[in-house]
Design a protein around this motif. Structure first.
Motif, mmCIF file in Angstrom:
data_model
loop_
_atom_site.group_PDB
_atom_site.id
_atom_site.type_symbol
_atom_site.label_atom_id
_atom_site.label_comp_id
_atom_site.label_asym_id
_atom_site.label_seq_id
_atom_site.Cartn_x
_atom_site.Cartn_y
_atom_site.Cartn_z
ATOM 1 N N ALA A 1 0.857 -1.222 -0.054
ATOM 2 C CA ALA A 1 -0.005 -0.069 -0.040
ATOM 3 C C ALA A 1 0.968 1.117 0.128
ATOM 4 O O ALA A 1 1.756 1.262 0.836
ATOM 5 C CB ALA A 1 -0.903 -0.096 1.178
ATOM 6 N N TYR A 2 0.378 1.983 -0.906
ATOM 7 C CA TYR A 2 1.110 3.656 -1.059
ATOM 8 C C TYR A 2 2.504 3.223 -1.557
ATOM 9 O O TYR A 2 3.387 4.295 -1.727
ATOM 10 C CB TYR A 2 1.272 4.090 0.293
ATOM 11 C CG TYR A 2 -0.041 4.470 0.764
ATOM 12 C CD1 TYR A 2 -0.995 5.354 0.497
ATOM 13 C CD2 TYR A 2 -0.318 3.559 2.070
ATOM 14 C CE1 TYR A 2 -2.210 5.414 1.180
ATOM 15 C CE2 TYR A 2 -1.584 3.771 2.816
ATOM 16 C CZ TYR A 2 -2.416 4.620 2.108
ATOM 17 O OH TYR A 2 -3.839 5.086 2.775
ATOM 18 N N GLN A 3 2.968 2.008 -1.932
ATOM 19 C CA GLN A 3 4.194 2.050 -2.719
ATOM 20 C C GLN A 3 4.352 2.790 -4.109
ATOM 21 O O GLN A 3 3.140 2.572 -4.744
ATOM 22 C CB GLN A 3 4.440 0.526 -2.906
ATOM 23 C CG GLN A 3 5.837 0.062 -3.679
ATOM 24 C CD GLN A 3 5.820 -1.373 -4.054
ATOM 25 O OE1 GLN A 3 5.354 -2.144 -3.231
ATOM 26 N NE2 GLN A 3 6.663 -1.703 -5.008
ATOM 27 N N GLU A 4 5.661 3.187 -4.390
ATOM 28 C CA GLU A 4 5.479 3.924 -5.770
ATOM 29 C C GLU A 4 5.782 2.715 -6.799
ATOM 30 O O GLU A 4 6.027 1.667 -6.589
ATOM 31 C CB GLU A 4 6.882 4.885 -5.637
ATOM 32 C CG GLU A 4 6.576 5.944 -4.876
ATOM 33 C CD GLU A 4 8.028 6.686 -4.887
ATOM 34 O OE1 GLU A 4 8.969 6.446 -5.666
ATOM 35 O OE2 GLU A 4 7.888 7.743 -4.289
ATOM 36 N N GLY A 5 5.038 3.297 -7.886
ATOM 37 C CA GLY A 5 5.038 2.225 -8.806
ATOM 38 C C GLY A 5 4.884 2.842 -10.199
ATOM 39 O O GLY A 5 3.688 3.634 -10.428
ATOM 40 N N GLU A 6 5.664 2.966 -11.367
ATOM 41 C CA GLU A 6 5.476 3.650 -12.354
ATOM 42 C C GLU A 6 4.342 3.308 -13.271
ATOM 43 O O GLU A 6 3.652 4.085 -13.985
ATOM 44 C CB GLU A 6 6.808 3.383 -13.299
ATOM 45 C CG GLU A 6 8.113 4.046 -12.704
ATOM 46 C CD GLU A 6 9.279 3.900 -13.660
ATOM 47 O OE1 GLU A 6 9.045 3.362 -14.886
ATOM 48 O OE2 GLU A 6 10.342 4.374 -13.246
ATOM 49 N N ILE A 7 3.789 1.937 -12.873
ATOM 50 C CA ILE A 7 2.683 1.353 -13.856
ATOM 51 C C ILE A 7 1.278 2.332 -13.393
ATOM 52 O O ILE A 7 0.311 2.074 -13.883
ATOM 53 C CB ILE A 7 2.570 0.026 -13.812
ATOM 54 C CG1 ILE A 7 2.028 -0.404 -12.297
ATOM 55 C CG2 ILE A 7 3.682 -0.542 -14.212
ATOM 56 C CD1 ILE A 7 1.868 -1.978 -12.261
ATOM 57 N N PHE A 8 1.407 3.029 -11.873
ATOM 58 C CA PHE A 8 0.286 3.550 -11.462
ATOM 59 C C PHE A 8 -0.047 4.918 -11.838
ATOM 60 O O PHE A 8 1.052 5.581 -11.663
ATOM 61 C CB PHE A 8 0.139 3.238 -10.020
ATOM 62 C CG PHE A 8 0.192 1.842 -9.383
ATOM 63 C CD1 PHE A 8 -0.851 1.036 -9.605
ATOM 64 C CD2 PHE A 8 1.270 1.303 -8.653
ATOM 65 C CE1 PHE A 8 -0.613 -0.386 -9.271
ATOM 66 C CE2 PHE A 8 1.486 0.023 -8.562
ATOM 67 C CZ PHE A 8 0.371 -0.939 -8.655
ATOM 68 N N PRO A 9 -1.166 5.358 -11.722
ATOM 69 C CA PRO A 9 -1.336 6.937 -12.003
ATOM 70 C C PRO A 9 -0.724 7.546 -10.989
ATOM 71 O O PRO A 9 -1.043 7.233 -9.778
ATOM 72 C CB PRO A 9 -2.870 7.189 -12.314
ATOM 73 C CG PRO A 9 -3.242 5.799 -12.672
ATOM 74 C CD PRO A 9 -2.482 4.549 -11.958
ATOM 75 N N GLY A 10 -0.214 8.680 -11.176
ATOM 76 C CA GLY A 10 0.344 9.437 -10.056
ATOM 77 C C GLY A 10 1.523 8.752 -9.474
ATOM 78 O O GLY A 10 1.884 9.164 -8.309
ATOM 79 N N ASN A 11 2.202 7.498 -9.826
ATOM 80 C CA ASN A 11 3.197 6.536 -9.197
ATOM 81 C C ASN A 11 2.939 6.311 -7.815
ATOM 82 O O ASN A 11 3.840 5.997 -7.141
ATOM 83 C CB ASN A 11 4.312 7.446 -9.528
ATOM 84 C CG ASN A 11 5.777 6.966 -9.296
ATOM 85 O OD1 ASN A 11 5.821 5.761 -9.823
ATOM 86 N ND2 ASN A 11 6.716 7.471 -8.560
ATOM 87 N N VAL A 12 1.574 6.028 -7.625
ATOM 88 C CA VAL A 12 1.404 5.612 -6.347
ATOM 89 C C VAL A 12 0.404 4.289 -6.524
ATOM 90 O O VAL A 12 -0.519 4.305 -7.073
ATOM 91 C CB VAL A 12 0.599 6.598 -5.295
ATOM 92 C CG1 VAL A 12 0.154 6.083 -4.080
ATOM 93 C CG2 VAL A 12 1.628 7.976 -5.355
ATOM 94 N N GLU A 13 0.732 3.446 -5.745
ATOM 95 C CA GLU A 13 -0.141 2.274 -5.564
ATOM 96 C C GLU A 13 -1.553 2.505 -5.259
ATOM 97 O O GLU A 13 -2.373 1.675 -5.831
ATOM 98 C CB GLU A 13 0.658 0.964 -4.717
ATOM 99 C CG GLU A 13 -0.178 -0.326 -4.716
ATOM 100 C CD GLU A 13 -1.195 -0.353 -3.943
ATOM 101 O OE1 GLU A 13 -2.285 -1.234 -4.152
ATOM 102 O OE2 GLU A 13 -1.200 0.491 -2.925
ATOM 103 N N ALA A 14 -1.817 3.079 -4.058
ATOM 104 C CA ALA A 14 -2.961 3.410 -3.536
ATOM 105 C C ALA A 14 -3.890 4.276 -4.621
ATOM 106 O O ALA A 14 -3.530 5.306 -4.779
ATOM 107 C CB ALA A 14 -3.133 3.727 -2.103
#
Length: 234
Positions: A49-62
């Motif tokens: 949760a709340y991990q950064e990730g380029e595949i997510f919008p805004g670079n945030v998992e949550a």
């Protein structure tokens, strides 16, 4: 210096040289010497949760839920938390559970856990908190015109100083409590209690299946709604 002392000093110096990186098998002091046993216990295969990730919008998992999504376990209730909603539930909402000894016994036990502290074991409004004057103005059940539908509605939303019990009790449990409150109300009014159902009709069986299905697939919304003042109460 005798020979034994020299031998000891030589052995100690050799160990010191090896431990400080004096041979090819030594490990650099700035390297990571730890060994991970079952590394998946430390490094999650899934996203945190709340991990950064380029595949997510805004670079945030949550991420926010998809529009129109409802919480898992949420079961809609068709009566609003208003005076009109209360009146409608009072007139139209019926207990789907048959009046059996088992349902009444469970309702009595649950009433003792959640309700008797204020309403009293007999439903006369003389619970422990009332007698100790920690809370005042709890009416006796025979002083109000109530139905099992209004009982359920009040447990779902709360009323006046009484909070909601939707998070503490299930659909089935609230209806079992309603059966017991109905029995207490009849006792206080000097009326005969309902007779137990010994054989469940097809209609009752269908209603019970619906309730149990709701319990398995949807628990009640544990959100406590801010209550509006009402002219009636329990």
């Amino acid at each position: 210096m005798n020979r034994s002392v020299k031998t000891f000093l030589f052995a100690f110096a050799s160990i010191l040289v090896v431990s400080c990186g004096g041979d090819d098998k030594s490990t650099a002091t700035d390297s990571n010497r730890s060994v991970q046993y079952f590394p998946n216990m430390y490094e999650s295969a899934g996203y945190e949760a709340y991990q950064e990730g380029e595949i997510f919008p805004g670079n945030v998992e949550a991420q926010l839920p998809v529009e129109g999504t409802v919480s898992r376990g949420w079961m809609p209730y068709d009566y609003d938390d208003t005076n009109d909603g209360y009146a409608s539930a009072k007139a139209n909402l019926k207990n789907p559970l048959p009046y059996t000894e088992a349902n009444l016994t469970n309702g009595e036990a649950l009433f003792g856990i959640y309700c008797a502290i204020c309403h009293g074991k007999k439903g006369d409004g003389q619970g422990t908190l009332v007698k100790s004057e920690k809370i005042l103005g709890v009416p006796s059940y025979d002083a109000r015109d109530i139905s099992q539908g209004s009982i359920y509605h009040v447990m779902y939303y709360g009323i006046n100083y009484m909070g909601s019990y939707a998070a503490q009790t299930s659909i089935e449990e609230r209806w079992q409590i309603a059966h017991h409150v109905d029995a207490l109300t009849r006792d206080l009014k000097g009326q005969a209690r309902q007779e137990f159902v010994t054989e469940v009709s097809n209609e009752d069986e269908t209603a019970m299946m619906d309730v149990h299905h709701d319990e398995e697939t949807h628990s009640v919304d544990d959100h406590v709604t801010e209550n509006e003042p009402t002219t009636e109460g329990h």
